[in-house]
Design a protein around this motif. Structure first.
Motif, PDB file in Angstrom:
ATOM      1  N   ARG A 194       8.190  -1.120 -13.622  1.00 48.79           N
ATOM      2  CA  ARG A 194       7.335  -0.728 -14.752  1.00 48.79           C
ATOM      3  C   ARG A 194       6.916   0.741 -14.628  1.00 48.79           C
ATOM      4  NH1 ARG A 194       4.857  -5.828 -14.094  1.00 48.79           N
ATOM      5  NH2 ARG A 194       3.229  -4.863 -12.831  1.00 48.79           N
ATOM      6  N   GLU A 195       6.481   1.109 -13.433  1.00 46.01           N
ATOM      7  CA  GLU A 195       6.034   2.492 -13.211  1.00 46.01           C
ATOM      8  C   GLU A 195       7.186   3.483 -13.428  1.00 46.01           C
ATOM      9  OE1 GLU A 195       3.061   3.628 -12.399  1.00 46.01           O
ATOM     10  OE2 GLU A 195       1.896   1.911 -11.711  1.00 46.01           O
ATOM     11  N   LEU A 196       8.347   3.152 -12.867  1.00 50.72           N
ATOM     12  CA  LEU A 196       9.468   4.098 -12.922  1.00 50.72           C
ATOM     13  C   LEU A 196      10.023   4.237 -14.337  1.00 50.72           C
ATOM     14  CD1 LEU A 196      11.341   3.139  -9.629  1.00 50.72           C
ATOM     15  CD2 LEU A 196       9.979   5.184 -10.045  1.00 50.72           C
ATOM     16  N   THR A 197      10.163   3.118 -15.026  1.00 45.76           N
ATOM     17  CA  THR A 197      10.703   3.213 -16.391  1.00 45.76           C
ATOM     18  C   THR A 197       9.726   3.957 -17.299  1.00 45.76           C
ATOM     19  OG1 THR A 197       9.876   0.955 -16.736  1.00 45.76           O
ATOM     20  CG2 THR A 197      12.215   1.211 -16.317  1.00 45.76           C
ATOM     21  N   ALA A 198       8.430   3.809 -17.031  1.00 41.25           N
ATOM     22  CA  ALA A 198       7.448   4.577 -17.821  1.00 41.25           C
ATOM     23  C   ALA A 198       7.625   6.075 -17.577  1.00 41.25           C
ATOM     24  CB  ALA A 198       6.029   4.143 -17.468  1.00 41.25           C
ATOM     25  N   LEU A 199       7.938   6.441 -16.325  1.00 40.35           N
ATOM     26  CA  LEU A 199       8.124   7.865 -16.006  1.00 40.35           C
ATOM     27  C   LEU A 199       9.396   8.425 -16.641  1.00 40.35           C
ATOM     28  CD1 LEU A 199       7.169   8.112 -12.212  1.00 40.35           C
ATOM     29  CD2 LEU A 199       5.953   9.123 -14.133  1.00 40.35           C
ATOM     30  N   THR A 200      10.420   7.572 -16.781  1.00 44.05           N
ATOM     31  CA  THR A 200      11.705   8.090 -17.280  1.00 44.05           C
ATOM     32  C   THR A 200      11.720   8.261 -18.794  1.00 44.05           C
ATOM     33  OG1 THR A 200      12.557   5.836 -17.412  1.00 44.05           O
ATOM     34  CG2 THR A 200      13.018   7.070 -15.393  1.00 44.05           C
ATOM     35  N   MET A 201      10.823   7.571 -19.491  1.00 47.37           N
ATOM     36  CA  MET A 201      10.868   7.643 -20.954  1.00 47.37           C
ATOM     37  C   MET A 201      10.301   8.976 -21.444  1.00 47.37           C
ATOM     38  SD  MET A 201      12.336   4.994 -21.969  1.00 47.37           S
ATOM     39  CE  MET A 201      12.815   3.388 -21.328  1.00 47.37           C
ATOM     40  N   PRO A 202      10.980   9.636 -22.391  1.00 50.23           N
ATOM     41  CA  PRO A 202      10.477  10.929 -22.886  1.00 50.23           C
ATOM     42  C   PRO A 202       9.202  10.751 -23.703  1.00 50.23           C
ATOM     43  CG  PRO A 202      12.383  10.221 -24.144  1.00 50.23           C
ATOM     44  CD  PRO A 202      12.224   9.236 -23.032  1.00 50.23           C
ATOM     45  N   SER A 203       8.336  11.743 -23.634  1.00 47.00           N
ATOM     46  CA  SER A 203       7.114  11.743 -24.436  1.00 47.00           C
ATOM     47  C   SER A 203       6.887  13.162 -24.944  1.00 47.00           C
ATOM     48  CB  SER A 203       5.937  11.260 -23.587  1.00 47.00           C
ATOM     49  OG  SER A 203       5.679  12.179 -22.547  1.00 47.00           O
ATOM     50  N   PRO A 204       5.928  13.362 -25.849  1.00 45.90           N
ATOM     51  CA  PRO A 204       5.759  14.699 -26.450  1.00 45.90           C
ATOM     52  C   PRO A 204       5.549  15.828 -25.449  1.00 45.90           C
ATOM     53  CG  PRO A 204       4.525  13.061 -27.677  1.00 45.90           C
ATOM     54  CD  PRO A 204       5.079  12.352 -26.493  1.00 45.90           C
ATOM     55  N   ASP A 205       4.899  15.544 -24.304  1.00 45.84           N
ATOM     56  CA  ASP A 205       4.631  16.626 -23.349  1.00 45.84           C
ATOM     57  C   ASP A 205       5.667  16.659 -22.238  1.00 45.84           C
ATOM     58  OD1 ASP A 205       3.969  14.267 -22.207  1.00 45.84           O
ATOM     59  OD2 ASP A 205       2.162  14.998 -21.184  1.00 45.84           O
ATOM     60  N   ARG A 206       6.870  16.213 -22.534  1.00 47.39           N
ATOM     61  CA  ARG A 206       7.879  16.100 -21.468  1.00 47.39           C
ATOM     62  C   ARG A 206       8.515  17.447 -21.126  1.00 47.39           C
ATOM     63  NH1 ARG A 206       7.022  12.222 -18.203  1.00 47.39           N
ATOM     64  NH2 ARG A 206       7.429  10.134 -18.941  1.00 47.39           N
ATOM     65  N   GLY A 207       8.157  18.484 -21.783  1.00 45.90           N
ATOM     66  CA  GLY A 207       8.830  19.743 -21.509  1.00 45.90           C
ATOM     67  C   GLY A 207       8.283  20.490 -20.311  1.00 45.90           C
ATOM     68  N   ARG A 226       0.829  -1.211   0.000  1.00 48.61           N
ATOM     69  CA  ARG A 226       0.000   0.000   0.000  1.00 48.61           C
ATOM     70  C   ARG A 226       0.860   1.255   0.000  1.00 48.61           C
ATOM     71  NH1 ARG A 226      -3.358   0.681   5.133  1.00 48.61           N
ATOM     72  NH2 ARG A 226      -2.085   2.491   5.607  1.00 48.61           N
ATOM     73  N   TRP A 227       1.866   1.270   0.880  1.00 45.03           N
ATOM     74  CA  TRP A 227       2.750   2.436   0.959  1.00 45.03           C
ATOM     75  C   TRP A 227       3.480   2.655  -0.359  1.00 45.03           C
ATOM     76  CZ3 TRP A 227       5.147   0.933   6.345  1.00 45.03           C
ATOM     77  CH2 TRP A 227       4.243   1.288   7.362  1.00 45.03           C
ATOM     78  N   LEU A 228       3.894   1.561  -0.969  1.00 44.28           N
ATOM     79  CA  LEU A 228       4.626   1.689  -2.235  1.00 44.28           C
ATOM     80  C   LEU A 228       3.736   2.293  -3.314  1.00 44.28           C
ATOM     81  CD1 LEU A 228       7.384   1.039  -3.450  1.00 44.28           C
ATOM     82  CD2 LEU A 228       6.519  -1.186  -4.104  1.00 44.28           C
ATOM     83  N   THR A 229       2.505   1.821  -3.396  1.00 37.40           N
ATOM     84  CA  THR A 229       1.570   2.375  -4.387  1.00 37.40           C
ATOM     85  C   THR A 229       1.353   3.864  -4.146  1.00 37.40           C
ATOM     86  OG1 THR A 229       0.467   0.221  -4.396  1.00 37.40           O
ATOM     87  CG2 THR A 229      -0.701   2.045  -5.419  1.00 37.40           C
TER      88      THR A 229
END
Length: 1996
Positions: A1241-1254, A1189-1192
């Motif tokens: 999975r969550e962290l690698t998704a956050l690290t990947m650049p996307s169009p609105d990453r600015g 729970r804490w991790l989520t």
């Protein structure tokens, strides 16, 4: 391969196997693993545990019915006796007695006779009772086995009835189980045990087959259903996995044992019978397990076997079955059409194309384990199946990510190779060539399998490497069995020959090479390899210095020498054994002895650990050869510096031999083979390892009762005093360990002697035994006394540590009792003074010393410690309370140890009460409920009292701190009290507390106070700049000011650095308080009492973060150790509730997520880890689900964080990574790691650049995610579980570089660095590109296949941006990282020509990167190209690259392109030259491409950078290393290169200044680089290898001296420095070679360098302006002056040696700030001084210079000097010993000579061990007439050298006739420089008074080795000897009287200062007390000496 017994052994393993084991397979696989592998996979290699025996316990009704049934009348006497036995058994509660009665019942059953026995109800009741006992017990209970044995012993005629009774009981159990899954494990155990060597049980199972299978299906189905609802509850889930595994195994066992019944039933009855439905259901369960990745691998693996077993049971063992199994492996339903429909439908999930990759792996394992491959004719389908398995497994190589799965693949492949071998050996294949052709060496399958071996033999998992080695061995055997030539004559087999050459040619850093060579030795013998490489033994011994390679090299060495010995014995027969052993010794023992004698000690450590014991085990008789060879070595041949020499090697061999039991001490070894004086020398040898070997020889023995001889005790007397102070932790540990063995011998042999005294009748023998015991007591008393005596004030840390360790060993083995029953009565030795010395060790700065002293104090006699005296106890308690509020953090640790010591004292509560009354506190200690309480209760009451008292104090101090934190920081920092509370709780045994009510209230109160304490200090550690948070304005003295500060910092504590810069508000600086910049200026504040105190930023910060640390530790300690109240808790012993634990968790969450100070959140992490560990183990469902729970929650908070978030995005995200690490590390490694997978999975998704990453909303989460990933990849506890996510992390790091935000790029850099270390390992040397930190391209892309397309696409994009033709610098953000990764790869010679992950596509892009306009990019591209070019393709690639260069200069010439191409050529050449697999030079293509392009190295090329690289290429091709050029072409190329060199700016009249041109002295870019390239080429031709170049060295006009002279006269200092360095290397090389030749053949003379060069050197030394170059030339001249007298020239003027000396001394004085130059000039000056002392000792100029030189050397010995300077001084003094220090002529005069001796003694007490060791070498240079013959030519350890040196100086004073001077000098040394010392100490005290609060962690100047008290006593002892020398009449009485007055004054002042210290100064002001105690000791010893002089009437 697998028979029925194998499967039985496989399936009847107990149900409690660990979940971590990767495969549940037969013990047949255990030989493939060593102990490390077994431990790694969770197979615990432990001693057999005692099985717990439990009695039969039945409920009352059933018990009454049974007893009633056994009590019926009737039946025969035998049956009545049987019934009575069983009644007695049921009535008992002792399980052991029950076992005896059950065995008795079994014996009675055996005696039953069919004719004489009535078949009545009594017999039925007896059988029913036994059956009931059997089914009601656990499987591993011995009582159950006894009942099974009793049932099995029934006669044949009674077996049916017995089976019937057992069936009824088992059926009842099956029917009463119901839906309560908690009773399933017992039932499964019962079913399994019925099939475990219990025939009646097996018949019973056969009878109940349908019921049993239905139950197992029901159990499995419910388990699968339960598993889906246990997410996050790891402990419960693990238990369920364990139960599931047991159920699958049981079902397999039932099916296997009932195959005939199942086949018959399926064929006989209707299609949809019950049995078919049950089997179909079981298959459904197995399929579910195989396709659900949440299951443990062990369960999935067993399910895979179960599927194949069930298929075989249904379809038989023919080809149809093999076809169905092959279809399952391939996931092809068409292949399984011959199977029944219901079977295919149940396996439908296995045919799904989307099934997990592991399914085929586990099915492969099932096919190999469940099908028989040995001894039968294999049909075509079975052979196809056998060949399909490796293809299926190899296809998984690049798709698996988890290391555990890689381990399974490796083991299953090894299992397959064994099955294939069985198939080849056992039967005829059909057709006969199919299997042979596929398995023969050189076949496609063999090639793929060898590629798998080469890819995985360097795998990080030990188990994978071992399996790979086993596979390699089996592949060789498969080749042998499928190829007649390989079997009949393997030495002539071309495949084996080629493979051997390839393996031998590999680099030795590849660990897989060793195991593969060992396999070849096993198959072909050692002689085969030794014939190919005779230097193999020496080569392998040379590798033993590397810790990572030593185990592999030693294993290969062992196989080689064992095999070689067997071969030689076999060849020699009976007559040639002696000659064979001589050859064996020459091959193996001689190289070993050379290494032992000559190699550095650190290089031989692993030879002793791994190799030598194995060699002696193989050939014990070789010891005599070793001893003889070493004793034949001349005694003075000590070997090179740093080696152990012959004496050390002898000790090493003898110790290893004794440890192996090869030799015993009673054989007269010490007095026979080895003289006693050699042992004495070795025990005080300079090298630690030699001393330890000698000590081991003395202490280690195979018999623990071997009597210690008087000789051995005398040797220990000799050894101990000089060996207590070793700085090396390893040596200390070994010393203690060895002496413990010796003390154990004393104890055991002493007990043996005592027993013998009682039994012995021979009076003579009794007297001898009693004498031995008396000697023992005397020795032990001496040992105790010696150890206690060194624990003085000022004793070094190492001495204290060793002495306390040994005293603790004595206390443990012999105890310090004083009673008459104790034979040795060591307690009598311990005086109160000794005990006080130990007590004061508790105040030591070192934690380990504190701990040992505390432990020892509890074991000393209480009368000596004196805590029973109320006054002493009270004083110590008050000292502990004072220390707990000290502002020095280490004082609180001392206080905690004192409190822990008091916990054992019954009088502690009353003492605390007195303290409370003195302080006016309301405190009532807990009362003793019993007057004579046992120790545990006393401990509990005392702990409770201490915690209550400290808590009371802490509460009051927290209240004050809430009003004034500044006052708290200065007067009573809170952390000390909290630390003492934590330490007290750690001593408490919380499992058996009696005062639970009081403890609960204390725990609740402690948690509350901890929270309040945290609230006080958390604003500081949570501020954005905690280090500088301190009020510095005038009104900051008030608490209101502090509160305003704290309020001011909170709203601004954000991450707004992402959006805007923070500006200083200058307008309000006078009105408001803000966090000012940190300053060192302390500020006066005034507390409520009006007293002034100083508060600095450091004090406030330390108070705050340490308080946070202690709060974290106390909360973590309570959660971890205190009993928890849960809904399932039925006892009343709980102390902490679930709500409290959850509250503590929320507290840690807040601290970790908001603290900014690293000390605070790192230690909060330690406490939080304790909490999370406890959560998983708790029985509470609520607490077990908290981590998930804490991790989520935290991940959601990270995802939604922005610049206004309280989460800290600076400081590498502060505590957030720690918080997540703690939560993830609490997840059991054996689980499915669902939390880790979700988080990644969550962290690698956050690290990947996307169009609105600015945007800011996405940038902050990206930074957090990158920082958290970095922490997770670094966390070693996550182990190999994190490796599957490395590819995603690498992609995130590379793509992060494309971000426009600096914070993202910074975090990406840190993540990338961590991943490089994670992938390639920790850097093992200074070389960034060492092959030890690299990986083959094949291995890299096989382990991380996702990086192949990613890196390729990224490199393609980066290469497209590289275009230097445009003139613009375009730098792709990721290019640097890509080239850095690719540059870490290297080509393997074992790589095949083709690979699924081919490296060829990378090459064009890397070559294109060489065109970049950025220099560094071109260089990295060149380095990255190397691994992508196979060594056989290097010449052609170089050829292609060179042909791409222009043939002549032109307007479109692109210098960047040329430079990049040349760099690539250069790096490829260097790689080619270092590769042992390079092909022979086949032609002159490279020279043909080089020669037309020589213009690039000439002045036609305007770019100096490309000129330089082309010259480097020419140097590489023409140098001494092999190049791909033919011989004649190479000679021509060298001539052209030399011509080019002679025409270059380096030699031509214009000189190097011509290069600079109009650009000034620095020249255009690349000038220095170009000149250095030319210089390297010139040095290669003139100094390094002139013969190779055909350059003459004789004559002044020859090219060699001309080139060197030009280099030495070059105006660029870099060129001069390079030339001088090469000259120095050649001179040192020739000097070393000359020394070796002088040892063998006499003097060797060298004519190099010529006079002109020497003239150049001397001129350069007098006029060189650059310091580094000047230092180098002085070093060169120092080496030259050793071999000959130099003629110094200054232009045309010749200088005398005295003039040169004066100039060099001036240099040394002027450049004292430059360490290198200072050392070089003083070394040269020393050479000149030694020379002058021989030639002109009395010259006036010389005498003046000698004085200056002596003063300089003495100055260099000072403690404040650099280590390099002190090493140089030691070298100088050692070399000057025979000529200056010990000369009877005193060339320096008494004053300077004595000053040099004092410098030498200072160096012998230096803190740096290398300095001490070098200074100790002066013993080896002493004239022989001054030395005892026992120590001649031997290096001794520094303490012994110091003792000998002082004694020698006393001897020299007599020789010089200067005894009075000697006495006064030594007395002055003893007394010290009184005035200087006092002034220095006064200044120190004043400084300490000023800075005490600022320098919180400063405890004074600490020399961790020097012991001034021992030095003073040493001088005192030698002065006593010097008194007896003649010549005292001339003593200067006035000087003696002045010394006496000084000593008197010092003694008086010291005593007054001691009297002025507070009570117990050892704790309150330990530094001052130690200093004064040392002064007092010195003064006392000096007065004793001077008093002796006065009494003898020689003075006064």
């Amino acid at each position: 391969m697998w028979g029925a017994e194998d499967i039985k052994g496989q399936l009847t393993l107990g149900p409690r196997e660990r979940e971590e084991s990767c495969l549940s397979i037969s013990t047949r696989f255990l030989p493939y693993l060593n102990v490390k592998s077994l431990k790694f996979w969770g197979v615990m290699v432990t001693k057999k545990k005692t099985v717990k025996v439990e009695a039969v316990v039945l409920d009352k009704d059933r018990l009454d019915k049974l007893i009633a049934s056994l009590s019926v009348d009737g039946g025969d006497e035998v049956i009545r006796q049987l019934a009575q036995t069983l009644q007695d058994c049921l009535a008992l509660t002792d399980p052991v007695q029950q076992i005896q009665l059950v065995k008795k019942a079994g014996s009675q059953l055996e005696l039953l006779n069919e004719e004489e026995t009535s078949h009545g109800p009594l017999l039925q009741a007896c059988l029913h009772t036994l059956a009931l006992i059997y089914t009601s017990l656990l499987a591993k209970n011995p009582l159950r086995r006894a009942s099974a044995s009793a049932l099995s012993s029934v006669p044949d005629w009674l077996q049916e009835q017995t089976v019937s009774c057992l069936s009824v009981c088992l059926s009842d159990c099956l029917s009463t189980v119901g839906s309560d899954h908690t009773s399933y494990p017992h039932m499964i155990d019962s079913i399994t045990s019925c099939l475990d060597a219990f025939p009646l049980g097996e018949r019973c199972i056969h009878g109940l087959l349908a019921e049993v299978l239905q139950f197992l299906h029901k159990a499995l189905s419910e388990y699968l259903q339960l598993n889906s609802g246990l997410a996050g509850r790891h402990v419960v889930q693990a238990q369920l996995m364990h139960s599931c595994l047991a159920a699958v195994k049981a079902s397999m066992l039932v099916v296997q044992r009932s195959q005939e019944l199942i086949s018959a039933a399926l064929q006989a009855v209707q299609p949809h019978c019950t049995l078919q439905l049950t089997l179909s259901g079981l298959l459904d369960c197995y399929t579910h397990i195989l396709t659900d990745e949440e299951f443990l691998q062990s369960v999935q693996s067993t399910a895979g076997m179960a599927v194949v077993l069930l298929t075989r049971s249904v379809m038989g063992s023919g080809d149809r079955m093999a076809e169905v199994v092959a279809g399952l492996l391939q996931g092809s339903e068409q292949s399984g059409e011959c199977a029944p429909v219901w079977l295919r439908q149940s396996c439908m999930g296995l045919y799904d194309s989307g099934r997990p990759a592991g399914v085929s792996l586990y099915l492969c394992h099932g096919a190999l384990a469940m099908l028989n491959w040995r001894g039968t004719t294999q049909g075509p389908q079975r052979e196809q199946l056998l060949l399909l398995v490796p293809h299926t497994l190899l296809a998984l190589d690049t798709s698996i990510k988890e290391s555990s799965t890689a381990m399974v693949v490796a083991r299953v492949l090894t299992l397959w190779s064994g099955a294939a071998l069985d198939s080849l050996q056992g039967g005829q294949s059909s057709p006969p060539d199919l299997l042979h052709d596929s398995l023969r060496g050189g076949s496609e399958l063999q090639g793929h399998l060898l590629e798998h071996v080469y890819t995985h033999w360097e795998h990080p998992l030990d188990g994978v490497r071992h399996q790979t080695r086993a596979l390699f061995k089996n592949l060789l055997l498969l080749h042998q069995h499928s190829n007649p030539l390989a079997l009949s004559d393997p030495h002539r087999d071309p495949y084996i020959t080629q493979l051997t050459h390839n393996l031998l040619g590999l680099e030795w850093h590849q660990r897989g090479k060793y195991g593969s060579l060992a396999c070849l030795v096993e198959l072909l013998g050692a002689g085969y390899l030794l014939a190919l490489d005779p230097q193999l033994p020496s080569r392998l011994l040379g590798l033993m210095g590397d810790q990572t390679l030593a185990p592999y090299a030693s294993d290969l060495l062992e196989r080689l020498f064992v095999s070689h010995k067997a071969q030689l014995v076999e060849e020699g027969g009976t007559g040639g054994t002696e000659a064979g052993m001589e050859r064996w010794h020459q091959t193996w023992v001689t190289p070993l002895l050379q290494v032992l004698c000559r190699a550095r000690l650190d290089q031989t450590t692993y030879i002793l650990d791994y190799f030598l014991p194995k060699l002696l085990r193989c050939s014990p008789s070789s010891l005599a050869h070793m001893v003889q060879a070493l004793q034949d070595t001349p005694p003075c041949s000590a070997g090179p510096p740093g080696s152990r020499g012959a004496v050390g090697a002898l000790m090493t061999c003898l110790r290893a031999a004794r440890a192996q039991g090869v030799v015993q001490s009673e054989e007269g070894l010490w007095g026979g083979l080895v003289p006693l004086f050699l042992l004495r020398q070795a025990l005080v040898h300079k090298h630690d390892q030699v001393r330890m070997d000698a000590l081991g020889l003395l202490c280690e023995s195979h018999r623990s009762t071997e009597v210690l001889t008087s000789q051995e005790m005398e040797l220990l007397h000799h050894f101990l005093p000089s060996s207590l102070s070793s700085q090396s932790p390893g040596v200390r540990q070994l010393t203690i360990s060895l002496l413990k063995k010796l003390l154990c011998r004393v104890k055991d042999s002493g007990q043996s002697l005592q027993r013998r005294l009682v039994q012995e009748r021979d009076q003579g023998q009794k007297d001898r035994d009693q004498h031995t015991l008396d000697t023992y007591k005397e020795f032990l008393c001496w040992l105790c006394e010696s150890l206690f005596m060194v624990l003085l004030p000022g004793a070094s840390f190492s001495t204290c540590l060793t002495a306390l360790h040994l005293l603790c060993q004595l206390a443990q083995l012999f105890t310090f009792n004083t009673g008459p029953d104790d034979v040795f009565a060591l307690g009598e030795v311990v005086t109160p003074a000794h005990a006080q010395n130990v007590l004061y060790c508790v105040a030591s700065n070192f934690l380990e010393v504190k701990q040992l002293a505390s432990t020892l104090l509890r074991q000393l006699p209480p009368s000596a410690v004196g805590l029973q005296e109320p006054g002493r106890m009270q004083a110590l308690l008050q000292a502990a309370l004072d220390l707990s509020t000290s502002t020095k953090p280490f004082d609180s640790v001392t206080a905690a140890h004192l409190f822990n010591m008091f916990l054992h004292q019954p009088a502690l509560p009353q003492a605390l009460l007195l303290c409370a009354q003195e302080q006016g506190l309301s405190f009532q200690p807990p009362a003793l409920t019993q007057p004579q309480a046992f120790e545990a209760l006393t401990m509990e009451i005392n702990t409770l009292a201490v915690v209550q008292f400290l808590l009371l104090c802490l509460k009051a101090e927290v209240v004050k701190a809430e009003s004034s934190l500044l006052l708290a920081a200065a007067s009573y920092p809170l952390y000390g009290r909290a630390h003492c509370i934590t330490a007290a709780l750690q001593q408490l045994n919380t499992g058996c507390l009696t005062l639970t009510g009081q403890w609960r209230s204390v725990v609740s109160e402690l948690i509350t106070v901890s929270y309040r304490m945290s609230d006080v200090v958390s604003p500081v550690v949570q501020s954005s700049s905690p280090e500088g948070l301190i009020p510095m304005d005038t009104d900051s003295e008030t608490s209101a000011g502090l509160q305003r500060i704290l309020q001011e910092i909170q709203p601004r504590d954000t991450n707004d650095f992402f959006t805007s810069a923070r500006e200083l508000d200058t307008q309000q600086s006078g009105q408001e308080n803000g966090p000012a910049a940190p300053t060192d200026r302390p500020h006066e504040s005034t507390g409520g009492s009006g007293e002034g105190y100083r508060v600095t930023a450091q004090m406030v910060l330390v108070c705050c973060w340490r308080s946070m640390k202690e709060v974290s530790m106390v909360l973590g300690q309570m959660c971890q150790s205190l009993p928890l109240q849960t809904p399932n808790t039925h006892s009343d012993h709980w102390l902490i509730t679930e709500e409290q634990v959850e509250g503590v968790g929320l507290y840690f969450r807040q601290q970790l997520l908001q603290s900014r100070h690293r000390g605070a959140f790192e230690l909060a992490y330690v406490g939080f880890v304790r909490l999370t560990d406890m959560l998983c183990r708790s029985g509470s469902r609520t607490l077990q689900q908290l981590p998930a729970r804490w991790l989520t929650e935290v991940l959601q908070e990270v995802k939604s964080s922005d610049p206004s978030s309280k989460l800290c995005a600076t400081r590498r995200s502060a505590g957030i990574p720690f918080y997540i690490q703690a939560l993830l590390s609490s997840e059991p490694k054996s689980s499915s790691c669902s939390l880790l997978k979700m988080t990644m999975r969550e962290l690698t998704a956050l690290t990947m650049p996307s169009p609105d990453r600015g945007t800011d909303q996405t940038t902050v989460p990206q930074v957090h995610a990158l920082n958290i990933l970095r922490a997770l990849y670094r966390d070693t506890r996550l182990g190999e579980n994190i490796v599957p996510f490395v590819s995603e992390g690498m992609q995130a790091a590379v793509l992060g570089f494309t971000s426009p935000v600096w914070a993202v790029r910074n975090s990406s850099t840190l993540l990338f660095s961590t991943l490089i270390t994670r992938i390639f390992g920790v850097k093992k040397g200074k070389d960034e590109h060492s092959k030890e930190n690299r990986m083959t391209g094949r291995e890299f892309f096989t382990r991380f296949p996702a990086l192949y397309p990613f890196l390729l696409s990224q490199l393609e994009a980066a290469a497209a941006s590289v275009d230097s033709d445009s003139g613009q610098v375009i730098l792709h953000p990721s290019l640097f990282l890509l080239l850095l990764v690719l540059g870490r790869l290297f080509p393997s010679p074992m790589d095949g020509s083709s690979s699924p992950l081919g490296l060829a596509p990378f090459m064009p892009f890397i070559i294109r990167c060489g065109r970049s306009a950025v220099y560094r990019t071109r260089e990295m591209a060149a380095r990255a190209l190397v691994p992508f070019v196979m060594v056989t393709q290097v010449p052609s690639t170089i050829q292609t690259l060179l042909e791409d260069l222009p043939l002549e200069p032109g307007p479109r010439t692109q210098q960047n392109h040329i430079h990049g191409t040349l760099l690539q050529v250069l790096f490829l050449l260097r790689s080619y030259q270092t590769d042992t697999h390079r092909p022979q030079a086949a032609g002159s293509d490279i020279s043909k491409a080089l020669c037309p392009r020589l213009w690039l190295a000439s002045r036609q090329n305007p770019c100096l950078v490309t000129r330089a690289v082309f010259v480097d290429v020419l140097g590489a091709v023409c140098g001494p290393l092999a190049a791909p050029v033919g011989g004649s072409e190479l000679k021509e190329l060298r001539e052209e290169t030399l011509a080019l060199l002679m025409a270059s700016e380096l030699v031509t009249p214009g000189g190097p200044s011509a290069v600079c041109g109009p650009s000034g002295p620095c020249g255009p870019p690349g000038t220095t680089q170009y000149l250095l390239s030319l210089a390297r080429l010139a040095l290669s031709a003139s100094v390094e290898s002139p013969l190779l170049w055909g350059v003459e060295e004789d004559g002044t006009t020859s090219r060699g001296p001309l080139l060197l002279g030009c280099l030495l006269q070059c105006p660029h200092y870099e060129v001069r420095e390079l030339a001088l360095g090469e000259v120095l290397r050649r001179l040192e090389r020739e000097r070393d070679e000359g020394e070796e030749e002088r040892d063998g053949e006499g003097e060797r003379s060298s004519h190099w360098p010529q006079e002109t060069i020497i003239s150049n050197l001397t001129t350069l030394a007098l006029h060189e302006a650059h310091p580094q170059s000047l230092a180098k030339v002085l070093q060169v001249l120092s080496v030259l002056s050793m071999s000959s007298d130099l003629q110094w020239m200054d232009g045309l003027q010749t200088l005398t040696q005295a003039e040169v000396l004066e100039r060099v001394l001036t240099l040394a004085e002027d450049f004292a700030h430059s360490v290198e130059l200072h050392c070089a000039s003083l070394t040269l000056a020393s050479r000149l001084v030694v020379h002058l002392s021989h030639t002109d000792p009395q010259g006036v100029a010389v005498v003046a210079c000698l004085g200056r030189w002596g003063a300089l050397v003495s100055q260099c010995c000072g403690v404040e000097q650099n280590v390099e300077v002190k090493m140089m001084a030691a070298e100088v003094l050692v070399n000057a010993t025979p000529t200056l220090l010990t000369s009877p002529n005193l060339p320096l005069g008494v004053s300077h000579t004595v000053s040099l001796w004092k410098g030498l003694f200072t160096l012998l007490q230096d803190e740096d061990q290398d300095v001490r060791d070098r200074a100790a070498d002066f013993i080896s240079n002493l004239p022989t007439h001054l030395l005892n013959t026992d120590v001649a030519c031997v290096s001794v350890c520094p303490p012994v050298a110091l003792d000998m040196g002082v004694g020698l100086l006393c001897q020299l004073f007599q020789l010089w006739g200067q005894v009075p001077t000697g006495i006064l000098t030594l007395t002055e040394w003893l007394l010290g420089d009184v005035k200087g010392d006092q002034e220095q100490e006064t200044a120190t005290v004043e400084a300490a008074g000023l800075d005490e609060e600022e320098l919180l962690f400063e405890k004074g100047d600490l020399n961790l080795w020097a012991e001034p008290v021992q030095w003073a006593r040493l001088l005192h002892r030698h002065l006593g000897v010097l008194f007896k020398a003649p010549g005292l009449k001339a003593l200067n009485q006035k000087q003696a009287e002045l010394l006496r007055l000084s000593a008197d004054a010092l003694s008086l002042a010291t005593q007054q200062a001691l009297d002025g210290l507070p009570a117990l100064p050892q704790f309150s002001c330990s530094i001052e007390h130690t200093r004064l105690a040392l002064q007092q000791e010195r003064a006392t010893l000096a007065l004793d000496i001077l008093g002796t002089l006065r009494q003898t009437g020689l003075s006064g």
